[in-house]
Design a protein around this motif. Structure first.
Motif, mmCIF file in Angstrom:
data_model
loop_
_atom_site.group_PDB
_atom_site.id
_atom_site.type_symbol
_atom_site.label_atom_id
_atom_site.label_comp_id
_atom_site.label_asym_id
_atom_site.label_seq_id
_atom_site.Cartn_x
_atom_site.Cartn_y
_atom_site.Cartn_z
ATOM 1 N N ILE A 120 12.078 -1.912 2.796
ATOM 2 C CA ILE A 120 12.279 -0.712 2.659
ATOM 3 C C ILE A 120 10.740 -0.187 3.311
ATOM 4 C CG2 ILE A 120 12.165 1.446 1.143
ATOM 5 C CD1 ILE A 120 13.942 -0.575 -0.873
ATOM 6 N N ARG B 36 0.900 -1.360 0.091
ATOM 7 C CA ARG B 36 -0.056 0.058 0.039
ATOM 8 C C ARG B 36 0.802 1.350 -0.036
ATOM 9 N NH1 ARG B 36 -5.366 -0.509 2.266
ATOM 10 N NH2 ARG B 36 -4.610 -1.763 3.795
ATOM 11 N N GLN C 247 -0.430 -11.584 -6.172
ATOM 12 C CA GLN C 247 -0.447 -11.385 -4.856
ATOM 13 C C GLN C 247 0.240 -12.352 -4.115
ATOM 14 O OE1 GLN C 247 -4.433 -10.914 -3.346
ATOM 15 N NE2 GLN C 247 -3.634 -12.278 -1.618
ATOM 16 N N VAL C 248 1.073 -12.088 -3.167
ATOM 17 C CA VAL C 248 1.892 -12.734 -2.180
ATOM 18 C C VAL C 248 1.335 -12.796 -0.901
ATOM 19 C CG1 VAL C 248 4.065 -13.129 -1.040
ATOM 20 C CG2 VAL C 248 4.068 -12.285 -3.478
ATOM 21 N N GLY C 249 0.895 -14.207 -0.496
ATOM 22 C CA GLY C 249 0.672 -14.303 0.887
ATOM 23 C C GLY C 249 -0.621 -15.394 0.966
ATOM 24 N N GLN C 250 -1.131 -15.660 1.970
ATOM 25 C CA GLN C 250 -2.087 -16.724 2.440
ATOM 26 C C GLN C 250 -3.022 -16.780 1.524
ATOM 27 O OE1 GLN C 250 -3.493 -16.322 6.522
ATOM 28 N NE2 GLN C 250 -5.521 -17.067 5.634
ATOM 29 N N GLY D 201 12.921 4.434 5.519
ATOM 30 C CA GLY D 201 12.930 5.715 4.727
ATOM 31 C C GLY D 201 11.854 5.576 3.855
ATOM 32 N N ASP D 202 11.606 6.906 3.113
ATOM 33 C CA ASP D 202 10.604 7.112 2.088
ATOM 34 C C ASP D 202 10.870 6.286 0.847
ATOM 35 O OD1 ASP D 202 8.886 7.737 0.273
ATOM 36 O OD2 ASP D 202 9.029 9.836 0.787
ATOM 37 N N LEU D 203 10.138 5.130 0.517
ATOM 38 C CA LEU D 203 10.523 4.394 -0.771
ATOM 39 C C LEU D 203 10.670 5.258 -1.969
ATOM 40 C CD1 LEU D 203 7.968 3.873 -2.842
ATOM 41 C CD2 LEU D 203 6.970 2.759 -0.782
ATOM 42 N N PHE D 204 10.096 6.479 -2.054
ATOM 43 C CA PHE D 204 9.918 7.093 -3.312
ATOM 44 C C PHE D 204 11.506 8.057 -3.350
ATOM 45 C CE2 PHE D 204 5.486 6.917 -2.524
ATOM 46 C CZ PHE D 204 5.309 6.374 -3.529
ATOM 47 N N ILE E 10 5.508 -2.340 2.711
ATOM 48 C CA ILE E 10 4.585 -3.385 2.940
ATOM 49 C C ILE E 10 4.588 -3.705 4.622
ATOM 50 C CG2 ILE E 10 4.316 -6.054 2.999
ATOM 51 C CD1 ILE E 10 5.065 -5.777 0.234
ATOM 52 N N SER E 11 3.472 -3.616 5.257
ATOM 53 C CA SER E 11 3.754 -3.668 6.716
ATOM 54 C C SER E 11 4.080 -4.871 7.452
ATOM 55 C CB SER E 11 2.243 -3.014 7.383
ATOM 56 O OG SER E 11 1.412 -4.073 7.095
ATOM 57 N N GLY E 12 3.645 -6.102 6.679
ATOM 58 C CA GLY E 12 4.067 -7.339 7.328
ATOM 59 C C GLY E 12 2.799 -8.038 8.019
HETATM 60 C C1 LIG Z 1 -8.243 -13.800 5.240
HETATM 61 C C2 LIG Z 1 -7.265 -12.685 4.798
HETATM 62 C C3 LIG Z 1 -6.458 -12.972 3.930
HETATM 63 C C4 LIG Z 1 -5.651 -12.214 3.453
HETATM 64 N N1 LIG Z 1 -4.525 -12.669 2.625
HETATM 65 C C5 LIG Z 1 -3.519 -11.776 2.289
HETATM 66 C C6 LIG Z 1 -2.487 -12.118 1.288
HETATM 67 O O1 LIG Z 1 -2.442 -13.202 0.661
HETATM 68 N N2 LIG Z 1 -1.502 -11.357 1.167
HETATM 69 C C7 LIG Z 1 -1.517 -10.038 1.804
HETATM 70 O O2 LIG Z 1 -0.421 -9.287 1.448
HETATM 71 N N3 LIG Z 1 -2.482 -9.666 2.527
HETATM 72 C C8 LIG Z 1 -3.448 -10.398 2.729
HETATM 73 N N4 LIG Z 1 -4.405 -10.176 3.731
HETATM 74 C C9 LIG Z 1 -4.700 -8.690 3.969
HETATM 75 C C10 LIG Z 1 -3.481 -8.452 5.240
HETATM 76 O O3 LIG Z 1 -4.289 -8.570 6.530
HETATM 77 C C11 LIG Z 1 -3.130 -6.925 5.113
HETATM 78 O O4 LIG Z 1 -4.166 -6.122 5.259
HETATM 79 C C12 LIG Z 1 -2.334 -6.632 3.882
HETATM 80 O O5 LIG Z 1 -1.201 -7.425 3.841
HETATM 81 C C13 LIG Z 1 -1.590 -5.100 4.114
HETATM 82 O O6 LIG Z 1 -1.045 -4.789 3.010
HETATM 83 P P1 LIG Z 1 0.186 -3.701 3.104
HETATM 84 O O7 LIG Z 1 1.366 -4.136 4.018
HETATM 85 O O8 LIG Z 1 0.768 -3.391 1.548
HETATM 86 O O9 LIG Z 1 -0.613 -2.395 3.447
HETATM 87 P P2 LIG Z 1 -0.439 -1.816 4.938
HETATM 88 O O10 LIG Z 1 -0.765 -2.734 6.159
HETATM 89 O O11 LIG Z 1 -1.082 -0.437 4.824
HETATM 90 O O12 LIG Z 1 1.187 -1.198 5.184
HETATM 91 C C14 LIG Z 1 1.774 -0.397 4.179
HETATM 92 C C15 LIG Z 1 3.038 -0.188 4.689
HETATM 93 O O13 LIG Z 1 3.842 0.793 3.615
HETATM 94 C C16 LIG Z 1 4.337 1.662 4.669
HETATM 95 N N5 LIG Z 1 4.563 3.158 3.631
HETATM 96 C C17 LIG Z 1 3.557 3.795 3.526
HETATM 97 N N6 LIG Z 1 4.033 4.738 2.732
HETATM 98 C C18 LIG Z 1 5.434 4.600 2.649
HETATM 99 C C19 LIG Z 1 6.636 5.379 1.817
HETATM 100 N N7 LIG Z 1 6.523 6.655 1.072
HETATM 101 N N8 LIG Z 1 7.849 4.784 2.029
HETATM 102 C C20 LIG Z 1 7.954 3.609 2.546
HETATM 103 N N9 LIG Z 1 6.970 2.771 3.348
HETATM 104 C C21 LIG Z 1 5.755 3.480 3.385
HETATM 105 C C22 LIG Z 1 3.812 1.899 5.818
HETATM 106 O O14 LIG Z 1 4.673 2.354 6.815
HETATM 107 C C23 LIG Z 1 3.140 0.751 6.103
HETATM 108 O O15 LIG Z 1 3.944 -0.370 6.858
HETATM 109 C C24 LIG Z 1 -5.501 -10.819 4.135
HETATM 110 C C25 LIG Z 1 -6.422 -10.654 5.314
HETATM 111 C C26 LIG Z 1 -7.253 -11.558 5.233
HETATM 112 C C27 LIG Z 1 -8.323 -11.317 6.601
#
Ligand SMILES: Cc1cc2nc3c(=O)[nH]c(=O)nc-3n(C[C@H](O)[C@H](O)[C@H](O)COP(=O)(O)OP(=O)(O)OC[C@H]3O[C@@H](n4cnc5c(N)ncnc54)[C@H](O)[C@@H]3O)c2cc1C
Length: 321
Positions: free
Chosen positions: A284, A208, A247-250, A302-305, A265-267
């Protein structure tokens, strides 16, 4: 020495990398024998030999390729009866796991799926599996029949070793049940120049934090500078920024590359489930508290951009020098 049967994954011309990984693993337990369904074994023979295949069982003919999973299970069952192998290894793909299940029923054997490693134990191969979203590693062993193990792509790095790869045709009369469903059409998925996500040695994934579809060009640029595949979190695919097949994940793909770069990605646990068996993880993220840092071998806060363009530029500079 007992044989270890390896179901070859291929596209009719070239061998998939996972096959070479399975041959590498098979050498720990006996003499690797690839099992090749359909045409193309002759062309692939040299490559199979260079990863230690002593033998290549070939089952050619339309029947072998016109039906999903069932023919492979019947051919493997016939070979199990004939060769009494020490184990049967198949790729832990959707189709490979179906073959494993069918074969287990046919041979009265135990089956283990999604192994991330396989090592010799006192009573045969011991598989490692990563469960509960990767929070726990279990070790398990087949206790009945011939161990059938579906191993995840990238579980081990393929290692070359000399082998004969002697072609040995096998004839198996498929049952009517195996021919119950026929493939009527094959559509080739449009492929990019990038490696396939689950097979790639390096994966660069965006989440995200990437902030939009257009910005994924940054992730692609970094991936291309490393010869990597591109992945994405569910937040990014659900937002329509990148196709769901990446998409990577469960609920997406499981990857286990040598290097995984998580960008923005938050993890979340569901994302971790698909990538935490990666050998080296680099992150990152602008938030030093992001849970993904718990998994990271290397992290950049850091900021990915700012970070990603500099990283891509530096990689290009080093490759040029
Ligand atoms: C049943 C179920 C199944 C799921 N299956 C999956 C799956 O297969 N795969 C999956 O990924 N998710 C899955 N999810 C969703 C999961 O719970 C998370 O919502 C999702 O992984 C969050 O994606 P994200 O880390 O990209 O977003 P976020 O959690 O919103 O994290 C975004 C990260 O970006 C960082 N960030 C923002 N701006 C910048 C910047 N400019 N520079 C650097 N860092 C920045 C933030 O600090 C934050 O850590 C599932 C959920 C459920 C309920």
């Amino acid at each position: 020495m007992s044989e270890v049967l390896v179901l070859a994954a291929h596209d009719g011309e070239s061998v998939k990398k996972v096959t070479l990984e399975l041959l590498t693993l098979a050498r720990r337990f006996g003499e690797p024998a690839a099992v090749w369904l359909g045409s193309g074994a002759e062309a692939a023979r040299e490559r199979l030999a260079s990863y230690g295949a002593a033998k290549v069982y070939t089952a050619d003919g339309d029947d072998m390729t016109d039906h999903v999973a069932a023919p492979a299970a019947e051919v493997l069952a016939a070979l199990v009866a004939q060769a009494s192998p020490a184990a049967v290894l198949v790729p832990a793909t959707a189709e490979g796991k179906e073959v494993a299940g069918r074969l287990a029923v046919k041979t009265g054997s135990g089956v283990l799926t999604d192994a991330v490693d396989l090592v010799p134990g006192d009573d045969g191969p011991v598989a490692e599996q990563s469960i509960f979203g990767g929070a726990i590693i279990v070790k398990s062993q087949v206790t009945a029949g011939i161990p059938i193990v579906a191993v995840r792509p990238n579980a081990v790095a393929p290692e070359a070793a000399p082998g004969e790869a002697a072609l040995e045709p096998v004839t198996v009369d498929l049952s009517d049940a195996a021919k119950g469903a026929r493939i009527t059409e094959r559509v080739t998925q449009e492929r990019s120049e990038r490696p396939e996500l689950t097979e790639a040695s390096i994966v660069v994934s965006g989440g995200r934090g990437v902030g939009g579809a257009d910005n994924f060009a940054l992730i692609e640029g970094l991936a291309d500078s490393l010869g990597a595949a591109v992945g994405a979190s569910r937040a990014a695919t659900d937002a329509g920024w990148y196709p769901h097949q990446f998409q990577v994940g469960q609920t997406g793909k499981t990857v286990s590359p040598q290097l995984y770069l998580a960008v923005g990605i938050s993890g979340a646990i569901q994302h971790r489930a698909g990538m935490q068996t990666s050998k080296t993880i680099m992150v990152i993220n602008k938030d030093p508290e992001a849970p993904i840092f718990e998994l990271a071998d290397f992290g950049v806060v850091g900021d990915l951009f700012k970070v990603v363009p500099q990283l891509t530029e530096e990689i290009a500079r080093r490759q040029g020098s």
